[in-house]
Scaffold this motif. Structure first.
Motif, PDB file in Angstrom:
ATOM      1  N   ALA A  83      48.416 -14.448 146.678  1.00  0.00           N
ATOM      2  CA  ALA A  83      47.957 -13.144 146.199  1.00  0.00           C
ATOM      3  C   ALA A  83      46.863 -13.298 145.149  1.00  0.00           C
ATOM      4  O   ALA A  83      45.853 -12.584 145.161  1.00  0.00           O
ATOM      5  N   GLY A  84      47.053 -14.248 144.228  1.00  0.00           N
ATOM      6  CA  GLY A  84      46.048 -14.459 143.190  1.00  0.00           C
ATOM      7  C   GLY A  84      44.728 -14.962 143.754  1.00  0.00           C
ATOM      8  O   GLY A  84      43.657 -14.525 143.325  1.00  0.00           O
ATOM      9  N   THR A  85      44.806 -15.876 144.716  1.00  0.00           N
ATOM     10  CA  THR A  85      43.587 -16.399 145.328  1.00  0.00           C
ATOM     11  C   THR A  85      42.852 -15.307 146.101  1.00  0.00           C
ATOM     12  O   THR A  85      41.615 -15.207 146.044  1.00  0.00           O
ATOM     13  N   TYR A  86      43.607 -14.470 146.818  1.00  0.00           N
ATOM     14  CA  TYR A  86      42.970 -13.355 147.536  1.00  0.00           C
ATOM     15  C   TYR A  86      42.312 -12.390 146.551  1.00  0.00           C
ATOM     16  O   TYR A  86      41.233 -11.854 146.820  1.00  0.00           O
ATOM     17  N   LEU A  87      42.958 -12.180 145.399  1.00  0.00           N
ATOM     18  CA  LEU A  87      42.401 -11.279 144.401  1.00  0.00           C
ATOM     19  C   LEU A  87      41.041 -11.764 143.924  1.00  0.00           C
ATOM     20  O   LEU A  87      40.110 -10.958 143.753  1.00  0.00           O
ATOM     21  N   THR A  88      40.897 -13.066 143.701  1.00  0.00           N
ATOM     22  CA  THR A  88      39.613 -13.589 143.237  1.00  0.00           C
ATOM     23  C   THR A  88      38.508 -13.337 144.260  1.00  0.00           C
ATOM     24  O   THR A  88      37.348 -13.115 143.889  1.00  0.00           O
TER      25      THR A  88
END
Length: 255
Positions: free
Chosen positions: A218-223
């Motif tokens: 989720a964090g990587t997609y957010l970036t």
């Protein structure tokens, strides 16, 4: 990009050379345990690297989006001032300039805003703004008041042009591709590290590992999602120009 790969290759070479030299010294022990000093040190450093890249990948777009949003209101305010300054021009010229400003706002908040999602502004927008400036320059100003009014309109149109150029720069701004790549790769390595060092998670140990995997994804997609100013979760919308258009229509109607 070649420099990055060369630096990585040099770092790997240093590790290999260091391991061979250390083997020849006394007092060393083999370390093949999943929770040994090598795995612990590597895991801590990889986690720190991921957090650093993740923080930069979040903070930079967030700051850029705030700046871009503020700039849209700066541009809209300059248009408002130009519209009011045009009131002091001769009636025919004033009406033509004000109609041109309304047309420009309609273009920006509509077709151009959709185009900015692809990182560029419309050539028509530049043509509209340049055409307005040429029209104002060509206005006959027989009195000092008319000259002052023309100068004020030109000054405000210059402010609009400067804000528009900043908006063009914002539309083309994205974090370095290498930063997103490092964030993704370090996230994957952090996720796979227990398996790479020989651990075999079983039972309830899989629960925190799965949670970490989900949060990392989720964090990587957010970036990636917020990497562009005018798209994604932090997208800057045309609210400033939508509100401005309503105000100009109201003023034009005498409201």
């Amino acid at each position: 990009m070649i420099i990055y790969f060369a630096a990585a290759a040099c770092a790997v070479g240093v590790v290999i050379a260091a391991s061979r030299l250390v083997r020849r010294t006394r007092g060393t022990v083999d370390d093949d345990a999943p929770d040994g000093p090598t795995s612990s040190h590597t895991g801590a450093m990889l986690s720190a690297l991921f957090l650093l890249a993740f923080a930069i990948a979040i903070v930079v777009p967030w700051t850029t989006a705030d700046s871009a949003r503020s700039n849209t209101y700066t541009e809209s305010q300059a248009i408002t001032e130009a519209y009011w300054a045009a009131e002091r021009l001769p009636a025919v010229d004033a009406r033509r300039v004000q109609e041109g400003l309304i047309t420009y706002v309609e273009l920006v908040r509509g077709p151009e805003w959709r185009l900015m999602k692809h990182g560029r502004l419309s050539s028509r927008g530049w043509a509209e703004l340049d055409g307005l400036r040429h029209e104002v320059i060509a206005i006959q100003a027989p009195t000092d008041e008319a000259k002052d009014a023309r100068g004020a309109v030109l000054d405000h149109l210059g402010e609009v042009s400067a804000a528009r150029r900043q908006r063009a720069a914002d539309a083309a701004t994205t974090p370095p591709a290498g930063l997103l790549a490092v964030t993704f790769l370090t996230g994957v390595v952090v996720l796979l590290l227990p398996f790479l060092v020989g651990a075999r998670p079983r039972g309830m140990a899989l629960v925190p590992l799965a949670l970490m995997a989900g949060l990392l994804a989720a964090g990587t997609y957010l970036t990636i999602d917020i990497s562009h100013v005018f798209t994604g979760a932090l997208a800057v919308g045309p609210e400033a120009f939508t509100s401005l258009h309503a105000d100009l229509q109201r003023i034009a109607g005498g409201g």
